[in-house]
Motif scaffolding. Sequence first.
Motif, PDB file in Angstrom:
ATOM      1  N   ALA A 158      61.072 -44.096 -21.325  1.00  0.00           N
ATOM      2  CA  ALA A 158      61.093 -44.078 -22.654  1.00  0.00           C
ATOM      3  C   ALA A 158      62.248 -44.685 -23.158  1.00  0.00           C
ATOM      4  CB  ALA A 158      60.301 -43.465 -23.415  1.00  0.00           C
ATOM      5  N   LYS A 159      63.098 -43.661 -23.440  1.00  0.00           N
ATOM      6  CA  LYS A 159      64.561 -43.710 -23.896  1.00  0.00           C
ATOM      7  C   LYS A 159      65.505 -43.604 -22.531  1.00  0.00           C
ATOM      8  CE  LYS A 159      64.857 -38.652 -23.723  1.00  0.00           C
ATOM      9  NZ  LYS A 159      64.832 -37.578 -25.035  1.00  0.00           N
ATOM     10  N   PRO A 160      66.745 -44.389 -22.669  1.00  0.00           N
ATOM     11  CA  PRO A 160      67.634 -44.121 -21.876  1.00  0.00           C
ATOM     12  C   PRO A 160      68.161 -42.620 -21.582  1.00  0.00           C
ATOM     13  CG  PRO A 160      68.703 -44.646 -23.449  1.00  0.00           C
ATOM     14  CD  PRO A 160      67.155 -44.317 -23.540  1.00  0.00           C
ATOM     15  N   ASN A 161      68.586 -43.017 -19.948  1.00  0.00           N
ATOM     16  CA  ASN A 161      69.482 -41.680 -19.038  1.00  0.00           C
ATOM     17  C   ASN A 161      70.079 -41.932 -17.799  1.00  0.00           C
ATOM     18  OD1 ASN A 161      67.705 -41.551 -16.898  1.00  0.00           O
ATOM     19  ND2 ASN A 161      65.693 -41.758 -18.322  1.00  0.00           N
ATOM     20  N   PHE A 162      71.045 -40.922 -17.766  1.00  0.00           N
ATOM     21  CA  PHE A 162      71.635 -41.138 -16.296  1.00  0.00           C
ATOM     22  C   PHE A 162      71.292 -40.535 -15.428  1.00  0.00           C
ATOM     23  CE2 PHE A 162      74.109 -39.991 -20.386  1.00  0.00           C
ATOM     24  CZ  PHE A 162      75.426 -41.368 -20.051  1.00  0.00           C
ATOM     25  N   THR A 163      70.801 -41.478 -14.646  1.00  0.00           N
ATOM     26  CA  THR A 163      69.965 -40.520 -12.869  1.00  0.00           C
ATOM     27  C   THR A 163      70.946 -40.962 -11.943  1.00  0.00           C
ATOM     28  OG1 THR A 163      70.159 -43.361 -12.245  1.00  0.00           O
ATOM     29  CG2 THR A 163      68.729 -42.666 -13.690  1.00  0.00           C
ATOM     30  N   ARG A 164      72.727 -40.509 -12.046  1.00  0.00           N
ATOM     31  CA  ARG A 164      73.747 -40.428 -10.711  1.00  0.00           C
ATOM     32  C   ARG A 164      75.017 -40.594 -11.134  1.00  0.00           C
ATOM     33  NH1 ARG A 164      72.008 -40.727  -4.984  1.00  0.00           N
ATOM     34  NH2 ARG A 164      74.082 -41.307  -3.807  1.00  0.00           N
ATOM     35  N   GLN A 182      69.278 -45.887 -16.448  1.00  0.00           N
ATOM     36  CA  GLN A 182      68.254 -46.113 -16.641  1.00  0.00           C
ATOM     37  C   GLN A 182      67.934 -46.266 -17.967  1.00  0.00           C
ATOM     38  OE1 GLN A 182      65.696 -45.154 -13.298  1.00  0.00           O
ATOM     39  NE2 GLN A 182      64.351 -43.212 -15.008  1.00  0.00           N
ATOM     40  N   THR A 183      66.589 -47.825 -17.980  1.00  0.00           N
ATOM     41  CA  THR A 183      66.252 -47.574 -20.010  1.00  0.00           C
ATOM     42  C   THR A 183      65.386 -48.750 -19.874  1.00  0.00           C
ATOM     43  OG1 THR A 183      67.173 -47.733 -22.002  1.00  0.00           O
ATOM     44  CG2 THR A 183      67.940 -49.823 -20.702  1.00  0.00           C
ATOM     45  N   GLY A 215      78.174 -53.343 -17.804  1.00  0.00           N
ATOM     46  CA  GLY A 215      78.612 -55.309 -18.181  1.00  0.00           C
ATOM     47  C   GLY A 215      77.401 -55.506 -18.194  1.00  0.00           C
ATOM     48  N   SER A 216      77.013 -55.593 -17.401  1.00  0.00           N
ATOM     49  CA  SER A 216      74.532 -56.341 -17.298  1.00  0.00           C
ATOM     50  C   SER A 216      73.872 -55.103 -17.462  1.00  0.00           C
ATOM     51  CB  SER A 216      74.640 -56.315 -15.698  1.00  0.00           C
ATOM     52  OG  SER A 216      73.850 -57.028 -15.398  1.00  0.00           O
ATOM     53  N   THR A 217      73.049 -55.158 -18.634  1.00  0.00           N
ATOM     54  CA  THR A 217      72.526 -54.308 -19.641  1.00  0.00           C
ATOM     55  C   THR A 217      71.113 -54.874 -18.368  1.00  0.00           C
ATOM     56  OG1 THR A 217      71.962 -54.794 -21.084  1.00  0.00           O
ATOM     57  CG2 THR A 217      73.894 -53.083 -20.762  1.00  0.00           C
ATOM     58  N   GLY A 218      70.325 -53.503 -17.982  1.00  0.00           N
ATOM     59  CA  GLY A 218      68.657 -53.935 -18.167  1.00  0.00           C
ATOM     60  C   GLY A 218      68.036 -52.563 -17.761  1.00  0.00           C
ATOM     61  N   ALA A 219      66.865 -53.047 -16.376  1.00  0.00           N
ATOM     62  CA  ALA A 219      66.071 -51.277 -16.605  1.00  0.00           C
ATOM     63  C   ALA A 219      66.872 -50.571 -15.561  1.00  0.00           C
ATOM     64  CB  ALA A 219      64.458 -51.490 -15.792  1.00  0.00           C
ATOM     65  N   ASN A 220      67.895 -51.143 -14.931  1.00  0.00           N
ATOM     66  CA  ASN A 220      69.051 -49.823 -14.025  1.00  0.00           C
ATOM     67  C   ASN A 220      69.999 -50.511 -14.238  1.00  0.00           C
ATOM     68  OD1 ASN A 220      67.012 -48.551 -12.843  1.00  0.00           O
ATOM     69  ND2 ASN A 220      66.129 -49.645 -12.217  1.00  0.00           N
ATOM     70  N   TRP A 221      71.251 -49.678 -14.696  1.00  0.00           N
ATOM     71  CA  TRP A 221      72.713 -50.010 -14.218  1.00  0.00           C
ATOM     72  C   TRP A 221      73.275 -49.263 -13.374  1.00  0.00           C
ATOM     73  CZ3 TRP A 221      74.854 -46.534 -17.330  1.00  0.00           C
ATOM     74  CH2 TRP A 221      74.396 -45.838 -18.124  1.00  0.00           C
ATOM     75  N   ASP A 222      74.795 -49.466 -13.842  1.00  0.00           N
ATOM     76  CA  ASP A 222      75.540 -48.701 -13.283  1.00  0.00           C
ATOM     77  C   ASP A 222      77.107 -49.529 -14.156  1.00  0.00           C
ATOM     78  OD1 ASP A 222      77.073 -50.762 -11.384  1.00  0.00           O
ATOM     79  OD2 ASP A 222      76.213 -49.980 -10.134  1.00  0.00           O
ATOM     80  N   ILE A 223      77.878 -48.841 -14.148  1.00  0.00           N
ATOM     81  CA  ILE A 223      79.462 -48.460 -14.295  1.00  0.00           C
ATOM     82  C   ILE A 223      80.473 -47.289 -13.167  1.00  0.00           C
ATOM     83  CG2 ILE A 223      79.691 -46.267 -16.102  1.00  0.00           C
ATOM     84  CD1 ILE A 223      80.334 -47.834 -18.204  1.00  0.00           C
ATOM     85  N   GLU A 224      81.499 -48.522 -14.015  1.00  0.00           N
ATOM     86  CA  GLU A 224      82.710 -47.754 -12.603  1.00  0.00           C
ATOM     87  C   GLU A 224      83.523 -47.313 -13.851  1.00  0.00           C
ATOM     88  OE1 GLU A 224      83.779 -50.169  -9.267  1.00  0.00           O
ATOM     89  OE2 GLU A 224      82.550 -50.027  -8.120  1.00  0.00           O
ATOM     90  N   LEU A 225      84.244 -46.342 -13.211  1.00  0.00           N
ATOM     91  CA  LEU A 225      84.850 -45.375 -14.651  1.00  0.00           C
ATOM     92  C   LEU A 225      85.856 -45.274 -13.396  1.00  0.00           C
ATOM     93  CD1 LEU A 225      82.584 -43.585 -16.290  1.00  0.00           C
ATOM     94  CD2 LEU A 225      83.607 -45.960 -17.111  1.00  0.00           C
ATOM     95  N   SER A 277      75.064 -33.734 -18.604  1.00  0.00           N
ATOM     96  CA  SER A 277      75.747 -31.977 -17.791  1.00  0.00           C
ATOM     97  C   SER A 277      75.483 -33.107 -16.117  1.00  0.00           C
ATOM     98  CB  SER A 277      75.581 -31.151 -17.659  1.00  0.00           C
ATOM     99  OG  SER A 277      76.494 -30.624 -17.037  1.00  0.00           O
ATOM    100  N   VAL A 278      76.312 -33.654 -15.531  1.00  0.00           N
ATOM    101  CA  VAL A 278      76.356 -33.818 -14.423  1.00  0.00           C
ATOM    102  C   VAL A 278      77.519 -33.073 -13.795  1.00  0.00           C
ATOM    103  CG1 VAL A 278      75.584 -36.009 -14.796  1.00  0.00           C
ATOM    104  CG2 VAL A 278      77.978 -36.140 -15.089  1.00  0.00           C
ATOM    105  N   GLN A 279      77.057 -33.761 -11.739  1.00  0.00           N
ATOM    106  CA  GLN A 279      78.325 -33.257 -11.211  1.00  0.00           C
ATOM    107  C   GLN A 279      79.191 -34.272  -9.965  1.00  0.00           C
ATOM    108  OE1 GLN A 279      78.490 -29.801 -10.139  1.00  0.00           O
ATOM    109  NE2 GLN A 279      77.569 -28.926 -11.493  1.00  0.00           N
TER     110      GLN A 279
END
Length: 94
Positions: free
Chosen positions: A3-9, A22-23, A50-60, A90-92
């Motif tokens: 229902a809302k965006p979150n970080f998964t990994r 995902q969002t 760069g590319s948004t959708g249900a699942n996304w990722d970003i390299e930092l 919070s993430v590891q």
Amino acid sequence: MPAKPNFTRVDRRGGAIVVTGQTDPEPEGDILAIHVVLSQGGHSVAGTVGSTGANWDIELPAEGFDAGAAMVAGTETRRENATTITWAQSVQIP
């Protein structure tokens, strides 16, 4: 779908830290941008997905980050009603 965006990994890939999330992609074309900030201690980096959708990722860039606890924050901007959603987790870092 969430229902809302979150970080998964969070992973390391070469010289990058990859944050995955995902969002809710509906309605189609509603997401204008997702911005992500990764922070650990006094070090932070930011980027735009760069590319948004249900699942996304970003390299930092991984430089300056150690394995362990970190904070990641996101901002998602949508067309409908000029909606802005912010969240933090919070993430590891491996």
